[in-house]
Write a protein that holds these residues in place. Structure first.
Motif, short mmCIF file in Angstrom:
data_model
loop_
_atom_site.label_atom_id
_atom_site.label_comp_id
_atom_site.label_asym_id
_atom_site.label_seq_id
_atom_site.Cartn_x
_atom_site.Cartn_y
_atom_site.Cartn_z
N ALA A 136 0.74 -1.30 -0.16
CA ALA A 136 -0.13 0.00 -0.11
C ALA A 136 0.85 1.19 -0.07
O ALA A 136 0.52 2.12 -0.71
CB ALA A 136 -1.14 -0.01 0.99
N TYR A 158 2.33 1.34 -3.55
CA TYR A 158 1.29 1.82 -4.49
C TYR A 158 0.01 2.39 -3.87
O TYR A 158 -1.11 1.81 -3.81
CB TYR A 158 0.86 0.56 -5.51
N LYS A 206 -4.55 -3.72 -4.47
CA LYS A 206 -3.61 -3.64 -3.54
C LYS A 206 -3.35 -5.11 -2.91
O LYS A 206 -2.45 -5.64 -2.60
CB LYS A 206 -3.55 -2.74 -2.27
N TYR A 241 -1.74 -7.28 -5.48
CA TYR A 241 -0.41 -7.01 -5.80
C TYR A 241 0.68 -7.80 -4.58
O TYR A 241 1.51 -8.26 -4.79
CB TYR A 241 0.14 -5.64 -5.33
#
Length: 511
Positions: free
Chosen positions: A320, A323, A331, A334
């Motif tokens: 977080a 990005y 998130k 990811y």
């Protein structure tokens, strides 16, 4: 299958005189009262390789899948709080400052307290009943967490969750040591311990899917993560009561000949042992706990777990910060690829360990990846470089759970010493887990210089210890080669010789 006595370098009459009757068949080797090795630890019988391979594949099919699924949801239920944090857990419970870290830490306090007693209880009750019972307990606690509304309630449930999860990692490692030879063990441990990384991947995918649902019963948002994943754990536990066989003697899916072979081949690696599953013995337990290899390996376990558990708990938070503009679902997604890489490396390195019958040298190979990854985190704030570093760290760190447990298991003799060694190793592991809950603090965000520096230091120290341990085991094995065997065992009874465990002059370290 027609096992024969191995004649090379063995004076059979001397062995029979000193240790009772030498086993003539796999059935004899499986029986209590017979040893399956000579005084130097060499197996007294040879085995049909084809029959062994067939048995091994059968054990793989019936034993490994159950423990893999159990540990997968054990780790998901432990770390899903990281996914819930992104979904509003902190906001809804009005957590501030270090409240989140406190809730994480409470879990490890009970985990550490019940680690070693839980492992010994696993041996006493039997893994076939004990492990599914623990799994059922942490499944219920996970569902209960969906209904917490205050920090105090969250702490209480996490404390209980730690009690039920404490015996799972060492208990499964100990359980598998009942079935496999030492060189076979690392790959099978890797199969279930890889779930620590796969839980991060699968947990992220599962959480992103759950969060797409409008509600689950009366629960919404982050509560659904705990409710659904807890119910799945309960279901898996119920199935495990019927599928998890306690030991070879009780396996309904083995013929009597296969049971004898399963017992004899494990026994053939345990010097001076007359029974595979011995009674709990204080002296043997202490030998397992205070072995120099156990203690050194346990320290490496502690240091590397700071990274493994820290990555599991804080990967969503770290992503977080890398990005910040991504959506909640994105998130969560990811976090998946680095854990997939970690799972692949875990299985690959532990497969190599099985083939070469080595563990410590592979740790030395993996640790530099962790050092490189955290060096990148400290050296740059570039988002792409930092995200790439999470892959490098995961590639190195997720190999250690299986390699370390396998090293603990391979470097003691008796079943009791093994349960003690694995128990204290994982006890140290979870002290590292407790430290990891304070490795990434809100005051250190968003670049987490302290957390990344801590992990860089623990990786560097682990590398030093692993290299030193490699040289020490080689040195001590050479010293044992020229030691006076007769004076070491002179005047000792059979029990006293067995209680020597790794101090037996015929024992050799397995790095």
């Amino acid at each position: 299958m027609s096992p024969q006595i191995s004649k090379s370098d063995i004076d059979v009459s001397h062995i029979e005189k000193e240790y009772n009757q030498a086993p003539q068949t796999t059935h004899d080797a499986a029986e209590r009262g017979h040893v399956a090795t000579d005084e130097h630890g060499n197996a007294l019988i040879t085995f049909d390789r084809a029959a062994e391979a067939k048995l091994r594949h059968k054990i793989d099919l019936y034993v490994v899948p159950t423990v893999v699924v159990l540990y997968l949801f054990c780790f998901i239920d432990r770390t899903n709080i990281g996914n819930a944090r992104l979904a509003g857990f902190e906001k809804d419970l009005h957590l501030h400052g270090y409240d989140y870290n406190i809730i994480l830490s409470i879990f490890y306090i009970s985990y550490i307290l019940f680690e070693l007693p839980g492992t010994m209880l696993c041996k006493y009750i039997g893994p076939g009943w004990f492990l599914p019972s623990c799994s059922l307990g942490f499944g219920v606690m996970t569902v209960a967490f969906a209904f917490v509304r205050t920090k105090e309630q969250a702490c209480a449930v996490r404390f209980l969750l730690g009690i039920f999860e404490a015996p799972m990692l060492p208990g499964i490692a100990y359980y598998l040591s009942r079935w496999y030879r030492r060189r076979e063990l690392a790959f099978r441990l890797g199969m279930y311990i890889s779930c620590a990384s796969l839980a991060g991947a699968f947990g992220g995918l599962l959480a992103s899917g759950i969060l797409r649902l409008p509600h689950f019963g009366s629960t919404k948002r982050w509560e659904m993560i705990f409710a659904i994943e807890g119910i799945i754990s309960i279901g898996v536990s119920i199935v495990a009561f019927f599928t998890l066989t306690d030991r070879p003697e009780t396996a309904r899916w083995l013929t009597q000949e296969e049971k004898d072979l399963a017992i004899a081949r494990v026994k053939s690696e345990r010097i001076a042992t007359t029974e595979v599953l011995d009674k709990i013995d204080k002296q043997k337990t202490m030998k397992g706990i205070f072995s120099p290899v156990t203690l050194s390996t346990a320290v490496i376990f502690l240091l590397t777990t700071v990274t493994v558990q820290g990555l599991a708990f804080f990967a969503p938070t770290i992503v977080a910060t890398i990005y910040p503009e991504a959506t909640l679902i994105r998130k969560q997604l990811y976090t998946v690829p680095p854990f997939v890489v970690g799972g692949v490396s875990c299985i690959s390195f532990n497969y190599i360990s099985t083939k070469i019958d080595r563990r410590n040298i592979l740790m030395v190979v993996c640790l530099p990846f962790m050092i490189i990854g955290y060096s990148i985190f400290l050296a740059t704030t570039n988002s792409h470089a930092r995200y790439g570093a999470t892959f490098i760290i995961a590639f190195g760190c997720y190999t250690f759970g299986a390699l370390l447990n396998s090293q603990l298991s391979a470097n003691v003799v008796s079943d009791t010493a093994r349960s003690g060694a694995i128990g204290v190793g994982v006890l140290f592991c979870n002290i590292g887990g407790l430290i990891s809950t304070w490795s990434f603090l809100p005051s250190d965000a968003p670049n987490y210089h302290v957390g990344n520096g801590l992990n860089l230091s623990t990786s560097a120290v682990s590398l030093f210890i692993a290299i030193a341990l490699e040289f020490w085991m080689r040195y001590d094995n050479k010293r044992r080669e020229v030691a006076d065997f007769d004076s070491a065992v002179a005047g000792k009874s059979e029990k006293e010789i067995q209680d020597m465990d790794w101090k037996h002059p015929g024992f050799r370290w397995r790095p």
